[in-house]
Design a protein around this motif. Structure first.
Motif, short mmCIF file in Angstrom:
data_model
loop_
_atom_site.label_atom_id
_atom_site.label_comp_id
_atom_site.label_asym_id
_atom_site.label_seq_id
_atom_site.Cartn_x
_atom_site.Cartn_y
_atom_site.Cartn_z
N TYR A 30 32.18 38.60 35.24
CA TYR A 30 31.52 39.90 35.19
C TYR A 30 32.08 40.83 36.28
CZ TYR A 30 27.92 43.48 35.65
OH TYR A 30 27.26 44.67 35.74
N ALA A 31 32.24 40.30 37.48
CA ALA A 31 32.71 41.11 38.60
C ALA A 31 34.17 41.50 38.44
CB ALA A 31 32.51 40.35 39.91
N CYS A 32 34.97 40.69 37.79
CA CYS A 32 36.40 40.96 37.65
C CYS A 32 36.76 41.59 36.31
CB CYS A 32 37.19 39.66 37.84
SG CYS A 32 37.05 38.98 39.49
N TRP A 33 35.80 41.83 35.47
CA TRP A 33 36.07 42.40 34.14
C TRP A 33 36.70 43.79 34.31
CZ3 TRP A 33 35.81 39.27 30.19
CH2 TRP A 33 35.92 39.78 28.90
N PRO A 34 37.81 44.07 33.63
CA PRO A 34 38.50 45.36 33.82
C PRO A 34 37.63 46.58 33.53
CG PRO A 34 39.90 43.83 32.62
CD PRO A 34 38.56 43.18 32.75
N ALA A 35 36.73 46.51 32.58
CA ALA A 35 35.88 47.66 32.25
C ALA A 35 34.88 47.97 33.36
CB ALA A 35 35.13 47.38 30.94
N ARG A 36 34.62 47.05 34.26
CA ARG A 36 33.66 47.23 35.34
C ARG A 36 34.30 47.74 36.63
NH1 ARG A 36 28.98 47.34 32.90
NH2 ARG A 36 28.57 45.50 31.66
N GLN A 37 35.63 47.87 36.65
CA GLN A 37 36.31 48.26 37.89
C GLN A 37 35.84 49.62 38.40
OE1 GLN A 37 40.49 48.05 37.13
NE2 GLN A 37 40.63 45.91 37.75
N LYS A 38 35.72 50.61 37.54
CA LYS A 38 35.28 51.94 37.97
C LYS A 38 33.86 51.89 38.52
CE LYS A 38 34.75 56.72 36.44
NZ LYS A 38 33.61 56.92 37.26
N GLU A 39 33.00 51.14 37.86
CA GLU A 39 31.61 51.03 38.32
C GLU A 39 31.53 50.44 39.73
OE1 GLU A 39 27.62 48.54 37.05
OE2 GLU A 39 29.21 48.82 35.58
N PHE A 40 32.27 49.38 39.97
CA PHE A 40 32.24 48.74 41.29
C PHE A 40 32.97 49.59 42.33
CE2 PHE A 40 31.53 44.71 38.84
CZ PHE A 40 30.27 44.49 39.34
N ARG A 41 34.03 50.28 41.95
CA ARG A 41 34.73 51.16 42.88
C ARG A 41 33.81 52.32 43.30
NH1 ARG A 41 38.58 53.10 39.86
NH2 ARG A 41 39.65 51.11 39.78
N ASP A 42 33.11 52.89 42.33
CA ASP A 42 32.16 53.97 42.64
C ASP A 42 31.03 53.46 43.55
OD1 ASP A 42 33.69 55.63 41.09
OD2 ASP A 42 32.33 55.60 39.37
N ALA A 43 30.55 52.28 43.29
CA ALA A 43 29.48 51.71 44.11
C ALA A 43 29.96 51.42 45.53
CB ALA A 43 28.95 50.44 43.47
N SER A 44 31.20 51.01 45.67
CA SER A 44 31.70 50.68 47.01
C SER A 44 31.92 51.91 47.87
CB SER A 44 33.00 49.89 46.91
OG SER A 44 34.05 50.71 46.43
N THR A 45 32.15 53.07 47.26
CA THR A 45 32.37 54.29 48.03
C THR A 45 31.18 55.25 47.95
OG1 THR A 45 33.48 55.34 46.16
CG2 THR A 45 34.86 54.16 47.76
N ALA A 46 30.11 54.89 47.28
CA ALA A 46 28.98 55.79 47.10
C ALA A 46 28.35 56.18 48.42
CB ALA A 46 27.94 55.15 46.20
N ILE A 47 28.32 55.30 49.37
CA ILE A 47 27.70 55.61 50.65
C ILE A 47 28.55 56.59 51.46
CG2 ILE A 47 28.70 53.74 51.99
CD1 ILE A 47 25.82 53.36 53.12
N LEU A 48 29.82 56.72 51.11
CA LEU A 48 30.72 57.60 51.83
C LEU A 48 30.79 59.00 51.23
CD1 LEU A 48 33.63 55.05 52.30
CD2 LEU A 48 31.79 55.57 53.90
N ASN A 49 30.20 59.19 50.06
CA ASN A 49 30.25 60.49 49.40
C ASN A 49 29.51 61.54 50.23
OD1 ASN A 49 31.68 59.41 47.30
ND2 ASN A 49 29.90 59.14 46.00
N ARG A 50 30.04 62.76 50.22
CA ARG A 50 29.47 63.83 51.03
C ARG A 50 28.06 64.20 50.58
NH1 ARG A 50 32.42 67.02 54.36
NH2 ARG A 50 31.08 68.46 55.42
N GLU A 51 27.78 64.20 49.30
CA GLU A 51 26.47 64.63 48.82
C GLU A 51 25.38 63.61 49.15
OE1 GLU A 51 28.59 62.68 45.34
OE2 GLU A 51 29.09 64.34 46.65
#
Length: 56
Positions: A30-51
């Motif tokens: 589940y964690a390595c599934w290619p379709a989930r890469q964007k979801e996990f990438r967004d989650a990993s940088t969500a705390i760094l977003n300006r808004e």
């Protein structure tokens, strides 16, 4: 058929191990599934977003 304590312990250990191995494989898949890469990438940088920062 007489179910002894040793028999029940063997069954629990065997099928418990199989269950945990299958569950671990499913979580890694589940964690390595290619379709989930964007979801996990967004989650990993969500705390760094300006808004997400407090307003100043």
């Amino acid at each position: 058929m007489d179910l002894s304590h040793e028999t029940l312990v063997w069954v629990a250990k065997t099928f418990g191990l199989i269950y945990l191995v299958i569950l671990s494989i499913a979580v890694v898949a589940y964690a390595c599934w290619p379709a989930r890469q964007k979801e996990f990438r967004d989650a990993s940088t969500a705390i760094l977003n300006r808004e997400d920062r407090p307003w100043r």
